[in-house]
Motif scaffolding. Structure first.
Motif, PDB file in Angstrom:
ATOM      1  N   ALA A 173       0.831  -1.205   0.000  1.00  0.00           N
ATOM      2  CA  ALA A 173       0.000   0.000   0.000  1.00  0.00           C
ATOM      3  C   ALA A 173       0.865   1.253   0.000  1.00  0.00           C
ATOM      4  O   ALA A 173       0.578   2.229  -0.715  1.00  0.00           O
ATOM      5  CB  ALA A 173      -0.930  -0.019   1.229  1.00  0.00           C
ATOM      6  N   LEU A 174       1.937   1.233   0.797  1.00  0.00           N
ATOM      7  CA  LEU A 174       2.860   2.376   0.814  1.00  0.00           C
ATOM      8  C   LEU A 174       3.497   2.579  -0.567  1.00  0.00           C
ATOM      9  O   LEU A 174       3.575   3.709  -1.070  1.00  0.00           O
ATOM     10  CB  LEU A 174       3.950   2.151   1.858  1.00  0.00           C
ATOM     11  CG  LEU A 174       3.518   2.258   3.322  1.00  0.00           C
ATOM     12  CD1 LEU A 174       4.640   1.760   4.239  1.00  0.00           C
ATOM     13  CD2 LEU A 174       3.163   3.700   3.673  1.00  0.00           C
ATOM     14  N   HIS A 175       3.945   1.497  -1.182  1.00  0.00           N
ATOM     15  CA  HIS A 175       4.588   1.610  -2.498  1.00  0.00           C
ATOM     16  C   HIS A 175       3.591   2.085  -3.556  1.00  0.00           C
ATOM     17  O   HIS A 175       3.907   2.953  -4.393  1.00  0.00           O
ATOM     18  CB  HIS A 175       5.179   0.256  -2.899  1.00  0.00           C
ATOM     19  CG  HIS A 175       5.682   0.210  -4.304  1.00  0.00           C
ATOM     20  ND1 HIS A 175       6.603   1.105  -4.818  1.00  0.00           N
ATOM     21  CD2 HIS A 175       5.361  -0.632  -5.345  1.00  0.00           C
ATOM     22  CE1 HIS A 175       6.866   0.825  -6.092  1.00  0.00           C
ATOM     23  NE2 HIS A 175       6.109  -0.227  -6.430  1.00  0.00           N
ATOM     24  N   GLY A 176       2.362   1.545  -3.502  1.00  0.00           N
ATOM     25  CA  GLY A 176       1.366   1.961  -4.493  1.00  0.00           C
ATOM     26  C   GLY A 176       1.032   3.435  -4.375  1.00  0.00           C
ATOM     27  O   GLY A 176       0.931   4.155  -5.385  1.00  0.00           O
ATOM     28  N   ALA A 177       0.842   3.908  -3.135  1.00  0.00           N
ATOM     29  CA  ALA A 177       0.498   5.318  -2.935  1.00  0.00           C
ATOM     30  C   ALA A 177       1.651   6.219  -3.375  1.00  0.00           C
ATOM     31  O   ALA A 177       1.439   7.273  -4.009  1.00  0.00           O
ATOM     32  CB  ALA A 177       0.164   5.564  -1.464  1.00  0.00           C
ATOM     33  N   LEU A 179      14.297   2.472  -3.111  1.00  0.00           N
ATOM     34  CA  LEU A 179      14.501   2.325  -1.673  1.00  0.00           C
ATOM     35  C   LEU A 179      13.722   3.425  -0.967  1.00  0.00           C
ATOM     36  O   LEU A 179      13.924   4.612  -1.244  1.00  0.00           O
ATOM     37  CB  LEU A 179      15.999   2.436  -1.343  1.00  0.00           C
ATOM     38  CG  LEU A 179      16.358   2.589   0.134  1.00  0.00           C
ATOM     39  CD1 LEU A 179      15.918   1.369   0.944  1.00  0.00           C
ATOM     40  CD2 LEU A 179      17.865   2.832   0.303  1.00  0.00           C
ATOM     41  N   TYR A 180      12.823   3.004  -0.065  1.00  0.00           N
ATOM     42  CA  TYR A 180      12.025   3.962   0.696  1.00  0.00           C
ATOM     43  C   TYR A 180      12.576   4.063   2.119  1.00  0.00           C
ATOM     44  O   TYR A 180      12.815   3.045   2.787  1.00  0.00           O
ATOM     45  CB  TYR A 180      10.564   3.501   0.786  1.00  0.00           C
ATOM     46  CG  TYR A 180       9.812   3.543  -0.516  1.00  0.00           C
ATOM     47  CD1 TYR A 180       9.582   4.744  -1.183  1.00  0.00           C
ATOM     48  CD2 TYR A 180       9.308   2.372  -1.077  1.00  0.00           C
ATOM     49  CE1 TYR A 180       8.878   4.776  -2.389  1.00  0.00           C
ATOM     50  CE2 TYR A 180       8.588   2.392  -2.265  1.00  0.00           C
ATOM     51  CZ  TYR A 180       8.385   3.587  -2.918  1.00  0.00           C
ATOM     52  OH  TYR A 180       7.675   3.620  -4.102  1.00  0.00           O
ATOM     53  N   TRP A 181      12.756   5.325   2.568  1.00  0.00           N
ATOM     54  CA  TRP A 181      12.990   5.567   3.987  1.00  0.00           C
ATOM     55  C   TRP A 181      11.608   5.797   4.625  1.00  0.00           C
ATOM     56  O   TRP A 181      10.899   6.755   4.296  1.00  0.00           O
ATOM     57  CB  TRP A 181      13.858   6.800   4.198  1.00  0.00           C
ATOM     58  CG  TRP A 181      15.307   6.607   3.840  1.00  0.00           C
ATOM     59  CD1 TRP A 181      15.902   6.935   2.681  1.00  0.00           C
ATOM     60  CD2 TRP A 181      16.316   6.052   4.676  1.00  0.00           C
ATOM     61  NE1 TRP A 181      17.238   6.614   2.716  1.00  0.00           N
ATOM     62  CE2 TRP A 181      17.522   6.071   3.932  1.00  0.00           C
ATOM     63  CE3 TRP A 181      16.321   5.532   5.976  1.00  0.00           C
ATOM     64  CZ2 TRP A 181      18.725   5.600   4.436  1.00  0.00           C
ATOM     65  CZ3 TRP A 181      17.528   5.055   6.485  1.00  0.00           C
ATOM     66  CH2 TRP A 181      18.715   5.089   5.723  1.00  0.00           C
ATOM     67  N   SER A 190      12.528  -8.698  -5.344  1.00  0.00           N
ATOM     68  CA  SER A 190      11.685  -7.528  -5.548  1.00  0.00           C
ATOM     69  C   SER A 190      12.565  -6.297  -5.733  1.00  0.00           C
ATOM     70  O   SER A 190      13.611  -6.149  -5.102  1.00  0.00           O
ATOM     71  CB  SER A 190      10.767  -7.333  -4.333  1.00  0.00           C
ATOM     72  OG  SER A 190      10.141  -6.058  -4.390  1.00  0.00           O
ATOM     73  N   ASN A 191      12.119  -5.370  -6.575  1.00  0.00           N
ATOM     74  CA  ASN A 191      12.915  -4.157  -6.800  1.00  0.00           C
ATOM     75  C   ASN A 191      12.571  -3.060  -5.806  1.00  0.00           C
ATOM     76  O   ASN A 191      13.038  -1.928  -5.939  1.00  0.00           O
ATOM     77  CB  ASN A 191      12.745  -3.655  -8.234  1.00  0.00           C
ATOM     78  CG  ASN A 191      11.340  -3.176  -8.528  1.00  0.00           C
ATOM     79  OD1 ASN A 191      10.389  -3.477  -7.789  1.00  0.00           O
ATOM     80  ND2 ASN A 191      11.188  -2.431  -9.608  1.00  0.00           N
ATOM     81  N   ILE A 192      11.767  -3.403  -4.779  1.00  0.00           N
ATOM     82  CA  ILE A 192      11.372  -2.432  -3.768  1.00  0.00           C
ATOM     83  C   ILE A 192      11.951  -2.873  -2.425  1.00  0.00           C
ATOM     84  O   ILE A 192      11.799  -4.035  -2.016  1.00  0.00           O
ATOM     85  CB  ILE A 192       9.838  -2.340  -3.628  1.00  0.00           C
ATOM     86  CG1 ILE A 192       9.206  -2.066  -4.999  1.00  0.00           C
ATOM     87  CG2 ILE A 192       9.482  -1.243  -2.625  1.00  0.00           C
ATOM     88  CD1 ILE A 192       9.695  -0.789  -5.656  1.00  0.00           C
ATOM     89  N   SER A 193      12.644  -1.935  -1.732  1.00  0.00           N
ATOM     90  CA  SER A 193      13.174  -2.227  -0.404  1.00  0.00           C
ATOM     91  C   SER A 193      12.869  -1.055   0.520  1.00  0.00           C
ATOM     92  O   SER A 193      12.621   0.069   0.074  1.00  0.00           O
ATOM     93  CB  SER A 193      14.679  -2.487  -0.457  1.00  0.00           C
ATOM     94  OG  SER A 193      15.369  -1.388  -1.008  1.00  0.00           O
ATOM     95  N   GLU A 218      19.309  -4.987   2.463  1.00  0.00           N
ATOM     96  CA  GLU A 218      18.007  -5.206   1.832  1.00  0.00           C
ATOM     97  C   GLU A 218      18.112  -5.087   0.312  1.00  0.00           C
ATOM     98  O   GLU A 218      17.463  -5.831  -0.431  1.00  0.00           O
ATOM     99  CB  GLU A 218      16.982  -4.203   2.374  1.00  0.00           C
ATOM    100  CG  GLU A 218      16.757  -4.269   3.874  1.00  0.00           C
ATOM    101  CD  GLU A 218      16.389  -5.658   4.384  1.00  0.00           C
ATOM    102  OE1 GLU A 218      15.818  -6.453   3.599  1.00  0.00           O
ATOM    103  OE2 GLU A 218      16.673  -5.961   5.552  1.00  0.00           O
ATOM    104  N   PHE A 219      18.929  -4.158  -0.156  1.00  0.00           N
ATOM    105  CA  PHE A 219      19.138  -4.047  -1.601  1.00  0.00           C
ATOM    106  C   PHE A 219      19.764  -5.332  -2.143  1.00  0.00           C
ATOM    107  O   PHE A 219      19.495  -5.737  -3.280  1.00  0.00           O
ATOM    108  CB  PHE A 219      20.023  -2.837  -1.906  1.00  0.00           C
ATOM    109  CG  PHE A 219      20.213  -2.586  -3.367  1.00  0.00           C
ATOM    110  CD1 PHE A 219      19.164  -2.171  -4.175  1.00  0.00           C
ATOM    111  CD2 PHE A 219      21.462  -2.768  -3.964  1.00  0.00           C
ATOM    112  CE1 PHE A 219      19.356  -1.941  -5.534  1.00  0.00           C
ATOM    113  CE2 PHE A 219      21.658  -2.543  -5.314  1.00  0.00           C
ATOM    114  CZ  PHE A 219      20.596  -2.122  -6.110  1.00  0.00           C
TER     115      PHE A 219
END
Length: 592
Positions: free
Chosen positions: A443-447, A468-470, A488-491, A508-509
């Motif tokens: 949900a965080l990534h989609g938003a 990469l999200y902080w 996954s390409n999202i961390s 994580e990367f």
């Protein structure tokens, strides 16, 4: 007119060759001896003799140092160049007194003693020792001992010249640190016993001191990170303590590089990008200062030669920088050879350098305020790690994304926290929110993707980039970071910026690049089996290498390999120094 001289028996008158005689008669002498007897009988005293000598000088008659004046006058009287005039005898001369002999002007010096005969010179006996190696090259600095003749050191011409010596038999030895009597022999001296040095000869003796090759070229990574890619001394770790191939027993071991590059012989693995150079340290000084290897004779061979090449043609010191260059994708080995014998080797993994895009963003929600992070330090940390696999990270900072007005997200986000406002993704409690992380993170990534897609000005999200999200919740999180799943390409990173947080995001990367924990069930192909077998084993203290820090003893942990504790994908608690990637991980990491 003549000159009169008074003697003890009267006067004599002498006429010079130019004196007028006025008709006076003169006496002539037929012989010199007759004239000399007459002059001596005149008994002239010393004063008269002195006057007579001065008169003779005026007449041009020079008397030699060892010649009496009377002798010279007698000679001139007999020759007729002087003449004797009147002679007046004193009355005392009528008696029978014997005439006094003439007092000489100067006593004749005694003749010098005859020198003793010089004995014939002894024949010269000499000793010269020359030291060479087996190829005939002259050896400087060798210590030569020749019994009673003493000790000398060979010069640049390999010569120890003892000069003059006593004839006889000599035991002669030559030795130099790091040299031996023959190639590939243990270090030691050459000697010749009972060498005959005969009288009158110049005896030439030759001894051998050949450089003794080291049993290995010991390779290490340089201390400065920019000079190397990956350096792996763990994959081929030997099974027995002190079993490394550079510590053979006995002193001289016969070494041959094995055909299998994964043989546990302690050979290092080195990564290098095609067209790039990497640097190592080559160290011949493993046996102590007394062992000086024949560095000049060492050659370097890459097998196969098309994968890499040696940039450093020769090494000038026992420990020196050594460079290779990648030529083509593949694997190779580099051997150090001296006198036809393998001294040491390492293995090369060569690949085209890959550049991966990574976008960084900070998520602001009702649970997480704005978080700051240092892009420069983050970029440096990632580069330090992924350079080992010849991967460059192209980072872009997308800045902050404010999602506080997204009501559906707020509802989903709240489900990620246990009742009563506990930490995000708690690992305990009923239900266990940690198990529902996928819903919250998706949900965080989609938003965030929706907001970024609507942007019209930079910074813009890039197609094909990893992200990469902080996301730093106010009340904290039970874990440091995570990915949606392996590959996954999202961390995500859940901690405020720090050296620990930066390392956790790099970890994580790694999962985004398909790298796994040592404890994962499918991790076998990514680690050396002997390292994986040391999970749940107490980690010992081990000495630092040039590419990683020393480790301190630790209690057993399921996700820490005691043989490779600082591996990036393990859970070593000193996270800022948890950076190492090994050969199997280089190959397993995604490059796109």
């Amino acid at each position: 007119m003549g000159q009169r001289f008074r003697g003890a028996r009267g006067h004599i008158e002498l006429f010079g060759r130019n004196d007028p005689r006025s008709g006076q008669a003169t006496r002539d002498f037929a012989e010199r001896d007759e004239a000399l007897r007459f002059l001596r009988n005149s008994a002239l005293d010393s004063a008269t003799l002195g006057a007579l000598r001065r008169w003779a000088y005026e007449q041009g008659l020079h008397v030699g140092q060892h010649q009496g004046i009377l002798e010279r006058l007698a000679t001139e009287l007999s020759h007729g160049t002087l003449h004797l005039g009147t002679v007046t005898q004193s009355r005392k001369s009528s008696g029978g007194e014997k005439p006094k002999p003439e007092t000489p002007d100067k006593p004749k010096p005694a003749p010098p003693p005859k020198p003793k005969p010089t004995p014939p010179p002894k024949p010269i006996t000499e000793l010269v020792v020359t030291v060479k190696d087996e190829d005939g090259k002259l050896i400087e600095g060798a210590k030569v001992v020749s019994g009673a003749a003493g000790t000398k050191t060979t010069n640049k011409e390999g010569v120890a010249d003892f000069g003059k010596v006593e004839p006889g038999k000599y035991d002669i030895t030559a030795e130099k640190g790091g040299h031996s009597k023959k190639k590939n022999d243990p270090v030691g001296k050459d000697e010749k016993k009972q060498v005959d040095v005969p009288e009158g000869s110049k005896t030439q003796v030759e001894l051998c001191q050949h450089p003794s090759c080291a049993n290995v070229a010991f390779f290490e990574g340089p201390t400065t990170r920019q000079y190397y890619f990956g350096f792996d001394h763990k994959t081929n770790l030997v099974a027995a303590p002190n079993g490394e191939y550079w510590k053979p027993v006995p002193d001289r071991g016969t070494l041959t590089m094995p055909g299998n590059k994964l043989t546990r012989d302690a050979a290092r693995w080195v990564s290098v990008a095609v067209g790039q150079q990497t640097q190592l340290e080559i160290n011949f000084d493993f046996k102590g200062t007394e062992c000086i290897p024949c560095i000049e004779n060492s050659t370097f061979e890459v097998v196969p030669a098309n994968i890499a090449e040696v940039v450093t043609a020769s090494v000038s010191g026992k420990k020196a920088a050594f460079k290779i260059k990648g030529k083509a994708v593949g694997e190779a080995s580099l051997k150090v050879i001296c006198d036809g014998q393998d001294l040491g080797w390492f293995h090369i993994w060569c690949v085209n350098e890959a550049t991966l895009k990574l976008d960084i963003a900070c998520l602001i929600t009702n649970r997480a305020p704005v978080a700051t992070y240092n892009m420069g330090l983050l970029r440096q940390h990632f580069e330090d790690i992924y350079r080992q696999a010849c991967i460059k990270i192209d980072m872009v900072d997308l800045g902050s994304i404010n999602l506080t007005s997204n009501a559906p997200l707020a509802t989903i986000e709240s489900s990620g926290y246990p009742a009563g406002g506990g930490v995000f993704l708690a690992k305990s409690g009923t239900p266990r929110p940690y198990n529902s992380k996928g819903a919250v993170l998706n949900a965080l990534h989609g938003a965030a993707s929706t907001v970024l897609g609507a942007r019209t000005t930079a910074p813009l999200a890039r197609a094909g980039a990893y992200r990469l999200y902080w996301y730093v919740p106010t009340v904290g999180c039970s874990i440091l970071g995570t990915v949606l799943n392996i590959g996954s390409n999202i961390s995500f990173g859940f901690q405020p910026d720090s050296s620990t947080a930066r390392n956790s995001t790099a970890h994580e990367f790694g999962h985004s690049l398909n790298l796994r924990h040592p404890s994962d069930g499918s991790s076998g192909p990514q680690f050396a089996a002997h390292n994986l077998s040391t999970r749940n084993v107490a980690s010992p203290a081990y000495t630092a290498t040039n590419t990683e820090p020393a480790s301190t003893p630790r209690t057993p942990r399921s996700n820490v390999m005691a043989n490779d504790p600082t591996n990036l994908m393990g859970y070593w608690p000193d996270r800022p120094n948890r950076k190492r990637l090994r050969y199997h991980q280089w190959k397993a990491a995604s490059r796109s």
